[in-house]
Design an enzyme around this catalytic site. Structure first.
Site, PDB file in Angstrom:
ATOM      1  N   GLU A  94      -4.873   4.875  -0.476  1.00 43.80           N
ATOM      2  CA  GLU A  94      -3.756   4.002  -0.072  1.00 43.80           C
ATOM      3  C   GLU A  94      -3.397   4.259   1.395  1.00 43.80           C
ATOM      4  OE1 GLU A  94      -3.353   1.632  -1.830  1.00 43.80           O
ATOM      5  OE2 GLU A  94      -3.934   2.313  -3.818  1.00 43.80           O
ATOM      6  N   GLU A 149      -9.619  -0.842  -4.903  1.00 40.32           N
ATOM      7  CA  GLU A 149      -8.612  -1.222  -5.900  1.00 40.32           C
ATOM      8  C   GLU A 149      -9.225  -1.285  -7.288  1.00 40.32           C
ATOM      9  OE1 GLU A 149      -5.712  -0.887  -5.077  1.00 40.32           O
ATOM     10  OE2 GLU A 149      -5.682  -1.296  -2.936  1.00 40.32           O
ATOM     11  N   GLU A 199      -1.669  -3.713  -8.699  1.00 41.01           N
ATOM     12  CA  GLU A 199      -3.007  -3.597  -8.104  1.00 41.01           C
ATOM     13  C   GLU A 199      -4.013  -4.498  -8.828  1.00 41.01           C
ATOM     14  OE1 GLU A 199      -3.142   0.948  -8.248  1.00 41.01           O
ATOM     15  OE2 GLU A 199      -3.813   0.535  -6.214  1.00 41.01           O
ATOM     16  N   TYR A 220      -4.424  -1.098  11.972  1.00 40.54           N
ATOM     17  CA  TYR A 220      -5.541  -1.431  12.857  1.00 40.54           C
ATOM     18  C   TYR A 220      -5.667  -2.954  13.044  1.00 40.54           C
ATOM     19  CZ  TYR A 220     -10.558  -1.615  14.187  1.00 40.54           C
ATOM     20  OH  TYR A 220     -11.761  -1.861  14.784  1.00 40.54           O
ATOM     21  N   GLU A 252       0.846  -1.207   0.000  1.00 40.64           N
ATOM     22  CA  GLU A 252       0.000   0.000   0.000  1.00 40.64           C
ATOM     23  C   GLU A 252       0.879   1.254   0.000  1.00 40.64           C
ATOM     24  OE1 GLU A 252      -2.999  -0.503  -0.567  1.00 40.64           O
ATOM     25  OE2 GLU A 252      -3.708  -2.263   0.526  1.00 40.64           O
ATOM     26  N   HIS A 282      -8.942   1.973  -8.657  1.00 37.32           N
ATOM     27  CA  HIS A 282      -7.556   2.347  -8.972  1.00 37.32           C
ATOM     28  C   HIS A 282      -7.111   1.714 -10.297  1.00 37.32           C
ATOM     29  CE1 HIS A 282      -6.943   2.695  -4.323  1.00 37.32           C
ATOM     30  NE2 HIS A 282      -7.842   3.542  -4.805  1.00 37.32           N
TER      31      HIS A 282
END
Ligand code: FE
Ligand code: MN
Length: 361
Positions: free
Chosen positions: A129, A235, A201, A138, A98, A238
């Site tokens: 990203e 993604e 990606e 997280y 990322e 993207h």
């Protein structure tokens, strides 16, 4: 053509011809060099539309509950070693990936394109990203994974190292003051767009997407699976963004699209696919319940051919079937009712309210 605004004893002359010349100079590359940011009139409508779609998909990692994942992770019997290893590989690989994508968007692609609406949507891409990188943080902290182990994964697992080297190679020489009037340099940038959008990606993310979402379908790691679904949806935008950028770049610069160059791109995809298959074998050294390495490998062949076709290149293994048809449905988050009562839905509502009167920009 001039328009004069007379306000009190001052007059202001606005030159429409100059403004029209500025519009006409909008290009993917080598357009008008300016620090100003006049989006209107839009030349690349798709870029603005995509920006709005991406914004409407906004999500925040902390809104996804991780309590079930934590319970499963801590319990000695609820998960097999392979299932835990897939999560480690997922977190290890994506923590690096990322960041690499975000860095390339900002320092290579956004830096080199010139039209403001393209810079706008690339800014949003980079932000997404960051959200993905944050979601991994997280996950790591929720499960209590040692963050040094995570760093060590992308330093020490050879198939991760190789995947990362494959993409960073195409961004090293592109960082500053590249003369984009030279065909070979335009091709470097076009190659970068292809490698990041379609190979990385578009293809190399999909082995793990498939594996993590297979676990999710068996009710393992519901929080992580949820975040991967949101990431996968992002993604897909993207991939579309980089595909459209590449197509418009080629249309405006037909000197880029030579026979040799097209072959070079096809070869790069072949390498990307080989690296991904090796990587899948590392993620899944033995078959686990509902997870077969061969299926994910076939999926990579299938998805790589879709990427190649999308930019007008011949497929590598024509006729291969999609072994994971459910993966496309997993991405279609909007269709579900009450599936996640958090901010995601609210953001979408808020933005669709604004849609009505400026839809035709
Ligand atoms: Fe991402
Ligand atoms: Mn991305």
């Amino acid at each position: 053509m001039e328009k004069i605004y007379q306000i009190g004893n001052k007059s202001f002359v606005l030159d429409q011809t100059k403004a029209e010349a500025a519009y006409a100079a909008k290009r993917v590359i080598n357009g008008r060099q300016t620090m100003t940011f006049n989006l209107l009139p839009l030349k690349y409508q798709w870029a603005y539309d995509l920006y709005r779609t991406m914004k409407a998909n906004h999500w925040e990692p902390e809104d996804v509950p991780m309590n079930k994942d934590i319970e499963q992770w801590r319990h000695p019997d609820l998960l097999s070693d392979v299932e835990r290893w897939i999560i480690m590989m997922g977190i290890g690989y994506f923590s690096a990936a990322e960041g690499i994508v975000g860095d390339n968007v900002i320092h290579v692609v956004r830096e080199n394109v010139t039209a403001p609406e393209l810079k706008l949507v690339l800014g949003r891409h980079a932000h997404e990203e960051n959200i993905h990188a944050d979601s991994l943080l997280y996950m790591i902290s929720s499960l209590g994974i040692n963050p040094h182990e995570c760093e060590a994964m992308f330093e020490d697992v050879p198939t991760i190292v190789k995947k990362n080297e494959f993409v960073t190679r195409t961004s090293q020489n592109l960082r500053r003051d590249l003369d984009l009037t030279v065909t070979a340099n335009k091709q470097l940038l076009a190659k970068n767009m292809f490698v990041f959008g379609q190979c990385m990606e578009g293809t190399q993310f999909y082995g793990l997407f498939g594996m993590v979402l297979s676990l999710y379908r068996q009710n393992k790691f519901p929080g992580i699976g949820q975040m991967f679904r949101y990431t996968l949806r992002d993604e897909s935008n993207h991939i579309k963004l980089f595909r459209n950028l590449l197509m418009d770049l080629i249309e405006e610069n037909p000197d880029v699209w030579t026979e040799d160059f097209r072959e070079e791109l096809t070869d790069l995809m072949r390498t990307a696919v080989d690296l991904e298959k090796e990587f899948i074998r590392d993620c899944l050294p033995v078959n686990a319940v509902g997870l077969s390495a061969d299926e994910f490998i076939q999926y990579i062949d299938y998805i790589a051919d879709r990427r190649l076709e999308s930019v007008g290149l011949p497929p590598l293994t024509a006729g291969v079937k999609n072994p994971l048809p459910w993966l496309a449905e997993m991405m279609d988050i909007q269709k579900e009712q009450n599936f996640f009562e958090g901010r995601v839905t609210e953001y979408q509502k808020a933005s669709s309210l604004q849609n009505s009167d400026d839809d035709d920009l």
